[in-house]
Design a protein around this motif. Structure first.
Motif, mmCIF file in Angstrom:
data_model
loop_
_atom_site.group_PDB
_atom_site.id
_atom_site.type_symbol
_atom_site.label_atom_id
_atom_site.label_comp_id
_atom_site.label_asym_id
_atom_site.label_seq_id
_atom_site.Cartn_x
_atom_site.Cartn_y
_atom_site.Cartn_z
ATOM 1 N N ARG A 161 49.884 45.064 29.212
ATOM 2 C CA ARG A 161 49.889 43.847 30.013
ATOM 3 C C ARG A 161 48.675 43.903 30.927
ATOM 4 N NH1 ARG A 161 52.815 43.095 26.626
ATOM 5 N NH2 ARG A 161 54.965 42.457 26.621
ATOM 6 N N THR A 162 48.010 42.812 31.060
ATOM 7 C CA THR A 162 46.836 42.779 31.950
ATOM 8 C C THR A 162 47.319 43.069 33.356
ATOM 9 O OG1 THR A 162 45.864 41.117 30.509
ATOM 10 C CG2 THR A 162 44.887 41.383 32.697
ATOM 11 N N PRO A 163 46.761 44.120 33.961
ATOM 12 C CA PRO A 163 47.218 44.443 35.322
ATOM 13 C C PRO A 163 46.757 43.399 36.336
ATOM 14 C CG PRO A 163 45.482 45.946 34.626
ATOM 15 C CD PRO A 163 45.781 45.051 33.471
ATOM 16 N N ARG A 164 47.531 43.268 37.387
ATOM 17 C CA ARG A 164 47.158 42.328 38.457
ATOM 18 C C ARG A 164 45.957 42.884 39.196
ATOM 19 N NH1 ARG A 164 52.112 40.791 42.048
ATOM 20 N NH2 ARG A 164 53.278 42.484 41.106
ATOM 21 N N LEU A 165 45.058 42.011 39.457
ATOM 22 C CA LEU A 165 43.870 42.405 40.219
ATOM 23 C C LEU A 165 44.139 42.149 41.700
ATOM 24 C CD1 LEU A 165 41.051 40.956 37.977
ATOM 25 C CD2 LEU A 165 41.811 43.308 38.120
ATOM 26 N N VAL A 166 43.826 43.123 42.477
ATOM 27 C CA VAL A 166 43.991 42.989 43.904
ATOM 28 C C VAL A 166 42.610 42.753 44.507
ATOM 29 C CG1 VAL A 166 44.770 44.134 46.016
ATOM 30 C CG2 VAL A 166 45.961 44.534 43.841
ATOM 31 N N THR A 167 42.480 41.642 45.199
ATOM 32 C CA THR A 167 41.200 41.320 45.817
ATOM 33 C C THR A 167 41.373 41.287 47.316
ATOM 34 O OG1 THR A 167 41.629 38.968 45.627
ATOM 35 C CG2 THR A 167 40.414 39.997 43.836
ATOM 36 N N ARG A 168 40.325 41.585 48.010
ATOM 37 C CA ARG A 168 40.361 41.553 49.483
ATOM 38 C C ARG A 168 39.514 40.385 49.961
ATOM 39 N NH1 ARG A 168 40.261 47.655 51.650
ATOM 40 N NH2 ARG A 168 41.576 48.484 50.029
ATOM 41 N N ARG A 169 39.957 39.785 50.984
ATOM 42 C CA ARG A 169 39.191 38.682 51.585
ATOM 43 C C ARG A 169 38.685 39.057 52.912
ATOM 44 N NH1 ARG A 169 41.008 32.875 50.091
ATOM 45 N NH2 ARG A 169 41.757 33.305 48.069
#
Length: 155
Positions: free
Chosen positions: A147-155
Motif C-alpha cells: 500500500r502506498t504509505p502516507r506521506l507526512v509533510t511539514r508546513r
C-alpha cells in the motif's frame, strides 16, 4: 492290482491290449477337481480381489485429498483476494470479521484466520498469512501486499 481289457480311448471307442495299473484307470476316468485344487483357486481369487480393493481404496483416498486441496486452495485464495481490497489502516489493525471466521455452508467445515504484519524495513509492505483450518488439517497461504504509505509533510 493290474487291469487288462478294455480301456476307454480319447475318441470314445475302446482300445484293447493295454495293461495299466488300476490306479491309472481310475485317474483317467475321474471327473471334477480335488478339494486342494478348489482351495488353491479360491485363494488366488481372494488374493486378487484384495489387491484390487486396496488399489481402489488408495485411488479414492487420493481423489479425496485432491478434492480437499482444491477446495482449500480456492478458499484461501478468496480470503487473500479480500485482503487485497483492504486499505492501509485496515491492514494495520484487522477488523474481527476479517481476522477470523467460518465459511458459509456447504463449506462450513472450514474456518479461516488471517494476520497482517507490516514489515519494519519497508514502508507500506505487509506480510499477510491466510490459514484455512478443518477437522484434520490446515493450509496456509502467504503473500506480501503493498500500500502506498502516507506521506507526512511539514508546513
Amino acid at each position: 492290482m493290474w487291469a487288462t481289457g478294455l480301456i476307454p480311448s480319447i475318441g470314445g471307442t475302446p482300445a484293447t491290449g493295454f495293461v495299466l495299473p488300476a490306479r491309472h484307470i481310475n485317474a483317467s476316468l475321474r471327473r471334477g477337481i480335488t478339494l486342494f485344487e478348489a482351495v488353491v483357486a479360491i485363494t488366488i481369487v481372494g488374493m486378487t480381489s484384495i489387491a484390487a480393493l486396496e488399489t481402489s481404496a488408495g485411488e479414492m483416498r487420493a481423489a479425496e485429498r485432491a478434492r480437499r486441496a482444491l477446495e482449500v486452495e480456492a478458499l484461501a485464495t478468496s480470503r487473500l483476494d479480500f485482503m487485497e481490497l483492504l486499505i492501509d489502516r485496515e491492514l494495520q489493525a484487522l477488523p474481527d470479521s476479517v481476522e477470523t471466521g467460518t465459511f458459509e455452508p456447504p463449506l462450513n467445515e472450514y474456518s479461516w484466520k488471517t494476520t497482517s504484519t507490516p514489515l519494519a524495513d519497508q514502508a507500506g509492505v505487509y506480510d499477510v498469512h491466510v490459514t484455512v483450518d478443518w477437522k484434520s488439517g490446515s493450509y496456509t497461504l502467504r503473500s506480501y501486499l503493498y500500500r502506498t504509505p502516507r506521506l507526512v509533510t511539514r508546513r
